[in-house]
Design an enzyme around this catalytic site. Sequence first.
Site, PDB file in Angstrom:
ATOM      1  CD  GLU A 112     -42.673 -53.246 -63.227  1.00  0.00           C
ATOM      2  OE1 GLU A 112     -41.356 -53.430 -63.649  1.00  0.00           O
ATOM      3  OE2 GLU A 112     -42.943 -53.353 -62.302  1.00  0.00           O
ATOM      4  CE  LYS A 124     -27.202 -51.428 -54.694  1.00  0.00           C
ATOM      5  NZ  LYS A 124     -27.678 -50.158 -55.313  1.00  0.00           N
ATOM      6  CB  THR A 170     -31.675 -56.443 -61.572  1.00  0.00           C
ATOM      7  OG1 THR A 170     -31.854 -55.128 -62.292  1.00  0.00           O
ATOM      8  CG2 THR A 170     -30.770 -56.232 -60.629  1.00  0.00           C
ATOM      9  N   GLY A 204     -36.471 -55.777 -56.946  1.00  0.00           N
ATOM     10  CA  GLY A 204     -36.117 -54.976 -58.096  1.00  0.00           C
ATOM     11  C   GLY A 204     -36.801 -55.597 -59.569  1.00  0.00           C
ATOM     12  CB  SER A 205     -36.081 -54.562 -62.892  1.00  0.00           C
ATOM     13  OG  SER A 205     -34.896 -54.652 -63.077  1.00  0.00           O
TER      14      SER A 205
HETATM   15  P1  NAD Z   1     -33.536 -52.449 -60.427  1.00  0.00           P
HETATM   16  O1  NAD Z   1     -33.610 -53.871 -60.646  1.00  0.00           O
HETATM   17  O2  NAD Z   1     -32.769 -51.496 -61.473  1.00  0.00           O
HETATM   18  O3  NAD Z   1     -32.509 -52.083 -59.276  1.00  0.00           O
HETATM   19  C1  NAD Z   1     -32.913 -52.654 -57.887  1.00  0.00           C
HETATM   20  C2  NAD Z   1     -31.627 -52.714 -57.216  1.00  0.00           C
HETATM   21  O4  NAD Z   1     -30.843 -53.511 -57.502  1.00  0.00           O
HETATM   22  C3  NAD Z   1     -30.860 -51.402 -56.915  1.00  0.00           C
HETATM   23  O5  NAD Z   1     -30.310 -51.351 -55.746  1.00  0.00           O
HETATM   24  C4  NAD Z   1     -29.925 -51.736 -57.945  1.00  0.00           C
HETATM   25  O6  NAD Z   1     -28.716 -50.853 -57.656  1.00  0.00           O
HETATM   26  C5  NAD Z   1     -29.488 -53.069 -57.764  1.00  0.00           C
HETATM   27  N1  NAD Z   1     -28.852 -53.611 -58.899  1.00  0.00           N
HETATM   28  C6  NAD Z   1     -28.795 -53.364 -60.312  1.00  0.00           C
HETATM   29  N2  NAD Z   1     -28.224 -54.138 -60.948  1.00  0.00           N
HETATM   30  C7  NAD Z   1     -27.402 -55.035 -60.042  1.00  0.00           C
HETATM   31  C8  NAD Z   1     -26.535 -55.978 -60.283  1.00  0.00           C
HETATM   32  N3  NAD Z   1     -26.443 -56.591 -61.430  1.00  0.00           N
HETATM   33  N4  NAD Z   1     -26.191 -56.697 -59.149  1.00  0.00           N
HETATM   34  C9  NAD Z   1     -26.675 -56.501 -57.997  1.00  0.00           C
HETATM   35  N5  NAD Z   1     -27.415 -55.545 -57.922  1.00  0.00           N
HETATM   36  C10 NAD Z   1     -27.979 -54.853 -58.875  1.00  0.00           C
HETATM   37  O7  NAD Z   1     -34.673 -52.075 -60.195  1.00  0.00           O
HETATM   38  P2  NAD Z   1     -35.320 -50.369 -59.804  1.00  0.00           P
HETATM   39  O8  NAD Z   1     -35.378 -49.678 -61.064  1.00  0.00           O
HETATM   40  O9  NAD Z   1     -34.643 -49.878 -58.800  1.00  0.00           O
HETATM   41  O10 NAD Z   1     -36.746 -50.940 -59.359  1.00  0.00           O
HETATM   42  C11 NAD Z   1     -38.101 -50.945 -60.119  1.00  0.00           C
HETATM   43  C12 NAD Z   1     -38.429 -52.400 -60.367  1.00  0.00           C
HETATM   44  O11 NAD Z   1     -38.504 -52.940 -59.010  1.00  0.00           O
HETATM   45  C13 NAD Z   1     -39.595 -52.855 -60.721  1.00  0.00           C
HETATM   46  O12 NAD Z   1     -39.576 -53.841 -61.769  1.00  0.00           O
HETATM   47  C14 NAD Z   1     -40.722 -52.970 -59.855  1.00  0.00           C
HETATM   48  O13 NAD Z   1     -41.797 -53.937 -60.192  1.00  0.00           O
HETATM   49  C15 NAD Z   1     -39.621 -53.929 -58.877  1.00  0.00           C
HETATM   50  N6  NAD Z   1     -40.206 -53.884 -57.708  1.00  0.00           N
HETATM   51  C16 NAD Z   1     -40.818 -55.162 -57.189  1.00  0.00           C
HETATM   52  C17 NAD Z   1     -41.201 -55.292 -55.778  1.00  0.00           C
HETATM   53  C18 NAD Z   1     -41.808 -56.611 -55.549  1.00  0.00           C
HETATM   54  O14 NAD Z   1     -42.268 -56.457 -54.039  1.00  0.00           O
HETATM   55  N7  NAD Z   1     -42.216 -57.225 -56.197  1.00  0.00           N
HETATM   56  C19 NAD Z   1     -41.234 -54.110 -54.996  1.00  0.00           C
HETATM   57  C20 NAD Z   1     -40.735 -52.918 -55.625  1.00  0.00           C
HETATM   58  C21 NAD Z   1     -40.139 -52.701 -56.761  1.00  0.00           C
END
Ligand code: NAD
Length: 509
Positions: A403, A194, A250, A246-247
């Site tokens: 962040e 996804k 989430t 992701g964040s």
């Molecule tokens: P996000 O958490 O908003 O979204 C990430 C993914 O999760 C997307 O595909 C989104 O559609 C999905 N998502 C959102 N809500 C969800 C839910 N309730 N259930 C299931 N899936 C859901 O993050 P973003 O804004 O796309 O990315 C930025 C974040 O990712 C930053 O915090 C960054 O530090 C983090 N990140 C971490 C790493 C790592 O290796 N630790 C690498 C890259 C990015």
Amino acid sequence: MSALGTDLVQTRVLGAVGRGKPPVHASMSIGGRWVGAVSGARIDCIDPTTEELLGTVPAGGPPDAVLAVQAAWEAQGAWRAMGWTRRAGMLRDLAAAIGEHAEELALLDVLDSGNPIAGMRADIQSAMAEINYFAGLAGQTHGVSTPTDAARVSFTQREPYGVVLRIVPFNHPFKFASGKSAAALAAGNAVIVKPGEETSMSAIALAEIAESVLPPGVFSVVTGTGVEVGDALVSHPDVPRVAFTGSVPTGRAILRSGAETFTHITLELGGKNPLVVCPDVDPRQAAVDAVSTMNIARSNGQSCGSTSRMYVHERIAPAFTSALVDRLGELSVGDPVDEANDAGPLAFSAHHQRVLGHISRAIDEGATLTLGGSRPEGLDRGFFVQPTLFTDVTDEMAIARDEVFGPVQALLTWSDLDDVVARANNSPMGLTANVFTRDLQVAHDLANRLEAGYVYVNGTGRRPPGSPFGGWKHSGMGKENSFEELASYTREKTITITLPPRAPDWAGS
Ligand code: NAD
């Protein structure tokens, strides 16, 4: 599977997406078929440089999640049964096929995400390396035997979960959709990816490439928002394993969602990564390195590993600050397709607004805006932000704690080593910690005391293949890019066989 025919479309991404070309209305790949969302809904894909429409992708929802999970299970049995040598061979073929499209894939991510072309070329190479790495490790999912008496044999075996859901963010679209699927595939799972809803195009391109290499249904891409289709996939009772990048918020929501079904979840989350600059380094070189470790030239600072919280020893802080201003000022911001530019726009409008919000809050809280802070001159369109530096930052300010995920650095100063360790550790996050020093004792001491899953001493970002990556505290659970990641896509089973007594009519001596 008949419902898969709903809104059946077949619009290719590869060879079709580009500026000046008609928008591409792409399909997603479920169970080896190219489909739209059952609802027919779509998400716009906007070029963040021009703010023009590149195309649309399906806005999947709960019914699409159900179809994807069912299709993945149908494909998984044969994938597991074919054995790791054949799976590894196919993964190597996948990496080679990606290589044949490398330039086009890099450009696709530039157009869809705004990341600079040099960074996206590096991403494609890194994805190929990761796939080949896990192809090489595929045979390592073996078990162990336990010493026992002559009446028993006892051993463990590692079995794939079956179906793995891989949810990835927007910032490294192709690299994450592909490289982060490799370990789960190598271990014998079918994978559903996804992608981030803002940058889904290259994941679809990956499915187009995978179509000619992997058996149908082993690799699916389901597009849509996290709240709609992401959550439906996580909470599906037949998804036993979820790996999320992701964040932090989430990650928390996913843990909650998966609790009902005891889903096995690993999380790679956000960071507010401290960089401790010691007084024994050359401040000018340290400033150059501190810009490079922000990953502006890779992903416009939208990087989990960005060293956005810099603690600089007060003795070298003036020289460091002036060199930093020089270096940041040298960065050329503009169209990321142009190799002459170091940085492009942020990936989408809402994120642009979010980053500008962090900047205005820092100003309101009394940090000194030393450089940048707004849209670069002459760039009237696109989600651009100048490389930005705040000085006179204190630990309590939001800019030192939250962040930002953009090209924004906060500079704090220190004079006492114990104190700076305590300040660096005073964060709920613990993804990476970074130290610049030439003193080996200080390096070891800080590496031991900093609370992070990965500590770089000098050379931030230069990770040897196979070195485990993953956050501590609220930055994550589990390790990736290593054997640990491969093993995490298997579950261990212990088998003890008690040997039956020899049959009375046994003919041997
Ligand atoms: P996000 O958490 O908003 O979204 C990430 C993914 O999760 C997307 O595909 C989104 O559609 C999905 N998502 C959102 N809500 C969800 C839910 N309730 N259930 C299931 N899936 C859901 O993050 P973003 O804004 O796309 O990315 C930025 C974040 O990712 C930053 O915090 C960054 O530090 C983090 N990140 C971490 C790493 C790592 O290796 N630790 C690498 C890259 C990015």
